[in-house]
Design a protein around this motif. Structure first.
Motif, PDB file in Angstrom:
ATOM      1  N   VAL A 176      45.008  89.136  22.458  1.00  0.00           N
ATOM      2  CA  VAL A 176      43.730  89.395  22.022  1.00  0.00           C
ATOM      3  C   VAL A 176      42.775  88.316  22.392  1.00  0.00           C
ATOM      4  O   VAL A 176      41.571  88.501  23.025  1.00  0.00           O
ATOM      5  CB  VAL A 176      43.312  89.626  20.548  1.00  0.00           C
ATOM      6  N   HIS A 177      43.052  87.225  22.162  1.00  0.00           N
ATOM      7  CA  HIS A 177      42.270  85.853  22.485  1.00  0.00           C
ATOM      8  C   HIS A 177      42.220  85.674  24.117  1.00  0.00           C
ATOM      9  O   HIS A 177      41.205  85.364  24.619  1.00  0.00           O
ATOM     10  CB  HIS A 177      42.936  84.496  22.162  1.00  0.00           C
ATOM     11  N   LEU A 178      43.154  85.996  24.882  1.00  0.00           N
ATOM     12  CA  LEU A 178      43.435  85.914  26.371  1.00  0.00           C
ATOM     13  C   LEU A 178      42.423  86.979  26.814  1.00  0.00           C
ATOM     14  O   LEU A 178      41.541  86.593  28.018  1.00  0.00           O
ATOM     15  CB  LEU A 178      44.517  86.146  26.971  1.00  0.00           C
ATOM     16  N   ALA A 179      42.150  88.047  26.121  1.00  0.00           N
ATOM     17  CA  ALA A 179      41.320  89.077  26.586  1.00  0.00           C
ATOM     18  C   ALA A 179      39.736  88.995  26.410  1.00  0.00           C
ATOM     19  O   ALA A 179      38.889  89.545  26.936  1.00  0.00           O
ATOM     20  CB  ALA A 179      41.778  90.587  25.921  1.00  0.00           C
ATOM     21  N   ALA A 195      36.296  80.802  19.817  1.00  0.00           N
ATOM     22  CA  ALA A 195      36.942  79.645  19.672  1.00  0.00           C
ATOM     23  C   ALA A 195      36.637  78.720  18.641  1.00  0.00           C
ATOM     24  O   ALA A 195      35.412  78.603  18.414  1.00  0.00           O
ATOM     25  CB  ALA A 195      36.994  78.701  21.129  1.00  0.00           C
ATOM     26  N   ASP A 196      37.457  78.151  17.940  1.00  0.00           N
ATOM     27  CA  ASP A 196      37.152  76.991  17.147  1.00  0.00           C
ATOM     28  C   ASP A 196      38.663  75.954  16.837  1.00  0.00           C
ATOM     29  O   ASP A 196      39.776  76.391  17.657  1.00  0.00           O
ATOM     30  CB  ASP A 196      36.899  77.306  15.792  1.00  0.00           C
ATOM     31  N   TYR A 208      46.480  76.823  16.916  1.00  0.00           N
ATOM     32  CA  TYR A 208      47.401  77.885  16.793  1.00  0.00           C
ATOM     33  C   TYR A 208      47.868  78.335  17.872  1.00  0.00           C
ATOM     34  O   TYR A 208      49.054  78.777  18.105  1.00  0.00           O
ATOM     35  CB  TYR A 208      46.709  78.674  15.720  1.00  0.00           C
ATOM     36  N   LEU A 209      46.799  78.830  18.786  1.00  0.00           N
ATOM     37  CA  LEU A 209      47.070  79.233  20.013  1.00  0.00           C
ATOM     38  C   LEU A 209      47.900  78.381  21.123  1.00  0.00           C
ATOM     39  O   LEU A 209      48.757  79.092  21.805  1.00  0.00           O
ATOM     40  CB  LEU A 209      45.766  79.901  20.818  1.00  0.00           C
TER      41      LEU A 209
END
Length: 127
Positions: free
Chosen positions: A85-88, A93-94, A100-101
């Motif tokens: 989901v983040h890569l999409a 961002a924080d 975590y990522l």
């Protein structure tokens, strides 16, 4: 290979309770364990990866491999879903999310290396 055969025999009694799609299926439990592994921070710059290295991941991958649940784990892993989901582009961002990522990406590479090594040794189901 004798070690894998012995471990497979030791895990055989547990296999019935860890297989299937229920909440106790090992691939679901291991996904939760890895999520907690990535979210815990003991002190600034000191997380579980720094404390334990890849040993925890290797042990979990070994048991998943022995039970034939690698692909179910890949499909249902919560960390992998959050990373995708983040890569999409679906997550802001924080600093906490970035830490975590970063941990998830490192753990994913460790899992892939462990599964590649175990698959090179062969499947326990075929023996």
């Amino acid at each position: 290979l004798p070690l894998l055969a012995r471990l497979s025999a030791e895990l055989a009694p547990l296999k019935a309770s860890w297989l299937g799609e229920g909440a106790t299926a090992l691939h679901r439990v291991w996904s939760a364990v890895q999520f907690l592994f990535c979210t815990a921070e003991h002190a600034p710059g000191l997380d579980n990866a720094a404390l334990f290295g890849d040993g925890v991941s290797l042990a979990g991958c070994l048991v998943l491999h022995m039970l034939g649940q690698r692909h179910a784990f890949d499909l249902h892993a919560f960390n992998a879903h959050v990373l995708a989901v983040h890569l999409a582009g679906g997550a802001p961002a924080d600093a906490t999310l970035d830490r975590y990522l970063t941990r998830v990406a490192l753990l994913k590479r460790a899992n892939e290396a462990a599964f590649a090594m175990l698959e090179a040794l062969g499947s326990c189901e075929k023996r």
